[in-house]
Write an enzyme that holds these catalytic residues in place. Structure first.
Site, PDB file in Angstrom:
ATOM      1  CG  ASN A  17     -84.696 -21.672  33.817  1.00 23.55           C
ATOM      2  OD1 ASN A  17     -84.216 -21.654  34.868  1.00 23.55           O
ATOM      3  ND2 ASN A  17     -84.979 -20.626  33.252  1.00 23.55           N
ATOM      4  CG  ASP A  76     -93.800 -20.827  28.491  1.00 22.28           C
ATOM      5  OD1 ASP A  76     -92.390 -21.489  28.129  1.00 22.28           O
ATOM      6  OD2 ASP A  76     -93.996 -19.882  27.960  1.00 22.28           O
TER       7      ASP A  76
HETATM    8  P1  IMP Z   1     -89.164 -20.191  29.105  1.00 20.18           P
HETATM    9  O1  IMP Z   1     -90.365 -20.448  30.256  1.00 20.18           O
HETATM   10  O2  IMP Z   1     -88.472 -21.468  29.219  1.00 20.18           O
HETATM   11  O3  IMP Z   1     -89.716 -19.865  27.934  1.00 20.18           O
HETATM   12  O4  IMP Z   1     -88.305 -19.088  29.859  1.00 20.18           O
HETATM   13  C1  IMP Z   1     -88.837 -18.036  30.451  1.00 20.18           C
HETATM   14  C2  IMP Z   1     -87.670 -16.791  30.649  1.00 20.18           C
HETATM   15  O5  IMP Z   1     -88.260 -15.848  31.495  1.00 20.18           O
HETATM   16  C3  IMP Z   1     -86.549 -17.500  31.651  1.00 20.18           C
HETATM   17  O6  IMP Z   1     -85.546 -17.999  30.983  1.00 20.18           O
HETATM   18  C4  IMP Z   1     -86.276 -16.123  32.405  1.00 20.18           C
HETATM   19  O7  IMP Z   1     -85.430 -15.233  31.603  1.00 20.18           O
HETATM   20  C5  IMP Z   1     -87.312 -15.429  32.184  1.00 20.18           C
HETATM   21  N1  IMP Z   1     -88.255 -15.693  33.818  1.00 20.18           N
HETATM   22  C6  IMP Z   1     -89.012 -16.601  33.961  1.00 20.18           C
HETATM   23  N2  IMP Z   1     -89.263 -16.493  35.544  1.00 20.18           N
HETATM   24  C7  IMP Z   1     -88.305 -15.858  35.948  1.00 20.18           C
HETATM   25  C8  IMP Z   1     -88.092 -15.157  37.336  1.00 20.18           C
HETATM   26  O8  IMP Z   1     -88.581 -15.709  38.196  1.00 20.18           O
HETATM   27  N3  IMP Z   1     -87.159 -14.475  37.408  1.00 20.18           N
HETATM   28  C9  IMP Z   1     -86.566 -13.816  36.345  1.00 20.18           C
HETATM   29  N4  IMP Z   1     -86.476 -14.390  35.273  1.00 20.18           N
HETATM   30  C10 IMP Z   1     -87.499 -15.119  34.894  1.00 20.18           C
END
Ligand code: IMP
Length: 200
Positions: A17, A76
């Protein structure tokens, strides 16, 4: 408290990401780390099959550590909305579909709030950081920021759900806020501060 320390130097960030990588670089580079992402190293993304932030953070950090032979850090995170019973939670990224479209994900959350005629728009961002070392040692740190959801989205900064999230006591969304200010109060900053206190 752990006696394990992270030595400043190269740190593999187990994420693809780009928004997270940018923030992890901002948060760790001042402490002398060179943050290199799993995407930059061409590592595969493991399936996130757990139902907790911690479980999925450990899956990602273990995979990156195994692939590189170096200590790996993963993040995560997600958004939990009180009126939606904590959803989207660990499934936050999935609400953006494939390929990821976070505008659609924000709309989906807004529609869900309207469907339940929510008057309570409070929400929190959660972040779990996991560090895994090649000898199998593991550490996890949790961070959180509370706030509320606004509509329509505002601001081009940040990533993910930032344009609809206003932290408690603030007026700007994370999407409008200067990144340095977000880094002083975000869920990720909270978890990073705990990690630094324990491991540096
Ligand atoms: P994962 O941890 O890859 O499952 O994704 C977590 C998701 O949460 C991200 O793709 C974002 O959409 C959201 N997210 C996590 N941290 C933030 C942040 O700091 N700002 C906005 N969205 C966030």
């Amino acid at each position: 408290m752990t006696s394990r320390k992270l030595t400043p130097g190269r740190l593999v960030a187990a994420t693809h990401n780009t928004g997270k990588v940018r923030e992890l670089k901002d948060l760790f580079e001042p402490a002398g780390f060179e943050v290199v992402s799993a995407a930059e190293l061409g590592l595969e993304e493991p399936a996130e099959t757990e139902f907790t932030f911690e479980g999925n953070a450990l899956i990602k950090a273990r995979a990156a550590c195994k692939a590189t032979g170096a200590p790996a850090l993963s993040d995560d995170s997600g958004l939990s909305v009180v009126s939606l019973g904590g959803q989207p939670g660990v499934f936050t990224a999935d609400w953006a579909g494939e390929p990821r479209d976070f505008y659609k994900a924000m709309e989906k959350v807004e529609r869900a709030l309207q469907d339940v005629a929510a008057t309570d728009r409070s929400a929190a961002f959660h972040c779990c950081l996991a560090v895994v070392w090649p000898d199998g040692h593991e550490e996890v740190f949790h961070g959180k920021v509370e706030g509320e959801l606004v509509w329509p989205p505002r601001g081009e900064r940040g990533f993910g759900f930032d344009p609809v999230f206003v932290a408690e006591g603030e007026r700007e969304t994370f999407g409008e806020m200067d990144p340095a200010k977000k880094h002083a109060m975000s869920h990720r900053a909270d978890a990073v501060a705990k990690l630094k206190a324990a491991l540096l």
